[in-house]
Each structure stands twice: as C-alpha cells, then as structure tokens.
Design a protein around this motif. Structure first.
Motif, PDB file in Angstrom:
ATOM      1  N   SER A  25      28.935 -56.124  -3.087  1.00  0.00           N
ATOM      2  CA  SER A  25      28.683 -55.695  -4.463  1.00  0.00           C
ATOM      3  C   SER A  25      29.948 -55.187  -5.127  1.00  0.00           C
ATOM      4  O   SER A  25      30.013 -55.098  -6.345  1.00  0.00           O
ATOM      5  N   THR A  26      30.941 -54.837  -4.305  1.00  0.00           N
ATOM      6  CA  THR A  26      32.200 -54.330  -4.842  1.00  0.00           C
ATOM      7  C   THR A  26      33.347 -55.114  -4.231  1.00  0.00           C
ATOM      8  O   THR A  26      33.193 -55.759  -3.198  1.00  0.00           O
ATOM      9  N   ARG A  27      34.505 -55.013  -4.851  1.00  0.00           N
ATOM     10  CA  ARG A  27      35.682 -55.696  -4.302  1.00  0.00           C
ATOM     11  C   ARG A  27      36.036 -55.141  -2.928  1.00  0.00           C
ATOM     12  O   ARG A  27      36.494 -55.873  -2.064  1.00  0.00           O
ATOM     13  N   GLN A  28      35.817 -53.849  -2.710  1.00  0.00           N
ATOM     14  CA  GLN A  28      36.117 -53.252  -1.409  1.00  0.00           C
ATOM     15  C   GLN A  28      35.218 -53.834  -0.315  1.00  0.00           C
ATOM     16  O   GLN A  28      35.683 -54.121   0.783  1.00  0.00           O
ATOM     17  N   GLU A  29      33.929 -54.002  -0.614  1.00  0.00           N
ATOM     18  CA  GLU A  29      33.004 -54.587   0.364  1.00  0.00           C
ATOM     19  C   GLU A  29      33.408 -56.015   0.697  1.00  0.00           C
ATOM     20  O   GLU A  29      33.393 -56.421   1.860  1.00  0.00           O
ATOM     21  N   VAL A  30      33.768 -56.792  -0.321  1.00  0.00           N
ATOM     22  CA  VAL A  30      34.184 -58.180  -0.093  1.00  0.00           C
ATOM     23  C   VAL A  30      35.482 -58.197   0.712  1.00  0.00           C
ATOM     24  O   VAL A  30      35.610 -58.957   1.683  1.00  0.00           O
ATOM     25  N   SER A  49      27.767 -58.728  -7.714  1.00  0.00           N
ATOM     26  CA  SER A  49      28.078 -58.039  -8.962  1.00  0.00           C
ATOM     27  C   SER A  49      29.236 -58.761  -9.634  1.00  0.00           C
ATOM     28  O   SER A  49      29.922 -59.587  -9.021  1.00  0.00           O
ATOM     29  N   LEU A  50      29.471 -58.424 -10.884  1.00  0.00           N
ATOM     30  CA  LEU A  50      30.596 -58.999 -11.607  1.00  0.00           C
ATOM     31  C   LEU A  50      31.915 -58.615 -10.937  1.00  0.00           C
ATOM     32  O   LEU A  50      32.819 -59.437 -10.809  1.00  0.00           O
ATOM     33  N   ASP A  51      32.038 -57.380 -10.478  1.00  0.00           N
ATOM     34  CA  ASP A  51      33.247 -56.915  -9.809  1.00  0.00           C
ATOM     35  C   ASP A  51      33.561 -57.792  -8.582  1.00  0.00           C
ATOM     36  O   ASP A  51      34.691 -58.254  -8.409  1.00  0.00           O
TER      37      ASP A  51
END
Length: 170
Positions: A25-30, A49-51
């Motif tokens: 859901s976040t860039r950190q998770e990806v 998410s968009l992020d």
C-alpha cells in the motif's frame, strides 16, 4: 519444485522465468517486498494505492504493475510520463475481475484508458485453476466487444508480454 521445472525447461531448450507478485500500500512496503525477490524473476507489483503504483512505475526492478480495481483511474498521462522517463513499463489487468460484481466496468475503464494513452498493457487470465483459464481468442473477443480494436487486444496478449520477458532475458 521450481528447480525441476527449470531443469526440464533447460533440457528442452526453453527459458523458464519465474513470476513473483509482491504487494503493498506504500512505497516502503513495496520496496521491502522487492528486496526479498531473487534476480531473474518476472516481478509484478500488486499496487494497493496510488503511492505504491507510482513508486512501482519508476522502480527498474518491477516488470509489471497490477492495476487493482479502484486504481484504473490512475492509468493516465502521469503514468505514461513515468514509463517514458524510465524507458519502458507495462501494466497488468486481470480477467479474473471480469467475474466480480464491478469487474466489467473495471476492465472496460482500464482497457480504454490504456488504449487511448497507448500504454503497454498485459491481459492475464490470473487463473487459480485450469478451468479459470481464458483462451486468447475468448479474451480478445471480450475486449473487442468492449470496443478495443482486435489488433490492440492481440498485442496485449502476445507482443507486450513478449516485450516484458525480453527485458528480463536480455
């Protein structure tokens, strides 16, 4: 099990490429999920998410970005610009969604946006069982019935996936 598939493919002279789908859901998770993926795999990101979608669009380790229902509106000029800045990119749309309550509207919107913007798109059956597989002709027919030119639908089933694999194998 992958070693057996890889060994048999090599014996037959076929290049086998494993697919890994990560989500976030976040860039950190990806980013954290991508750190766990071995090199040489086809990496798809299920952006929630968009992020996560925008981050995946500029990350060179990502080969496909899975556009989840609700995010199809972000197949836009910004996405196209990010892919052009990176030099390449492809989105993925699942035909499994066509069976859900809102699935045809999602599929219609995602495919029309990708077609109008000339964004690389991969259409996948996303099957969990053999009976869920879509034949290429059925998938092309479905997209053509939604107003997508058949030449475009064919390219999303053949040329674009081949282009993505070429990026991995070269």
């Amino acid at each position: 099990m992958w070693e057996a598939v890889e060994g048999e493919a090599k014996r037959l002279g076929i290049a086998a490429v494993p697919r890994v789908t990560v989500e976030g859901s976040t860039r950190q998770e990806v980013r954290r999920a991508l750190e766990e993926v071995r090199r040489g795999a086809l990496v798809a990101v299920r952006a929630l998410s968009l992020d996560a979608l925008r981050y995946s669009s500029v990350n060179k380790r990502v080969h496909l970005i899975r556009v989840e229902p609700g995010l199809e509106k972000f197949i836009d000029k910004s996405e196209l610009r990010l892919f052009k800045a990176r030099g390449w990119g492809a989105l993925e749309v699942s035909l499994r969604e066509a069976r859900s309550r809102r699935g045809l509207a999602y599929l219609y919107e995602a495919c029309h946006r990708a077609h109008l913007l000339d964004v690389n798109l991969v259409i996948s059956s996303d099957a969990e069982m053999p009976e869920d597989l879509w034949s290429p002709l059925a998938a092309i027919g479905l997209l053509a019935s939604m107003g997508i030119p058949s030449w475009r639908a064919k390219s999303w089933m053949t040329s674009v996936p081949a282009y993505v694999l070429d990026r991995i194998l070269s």
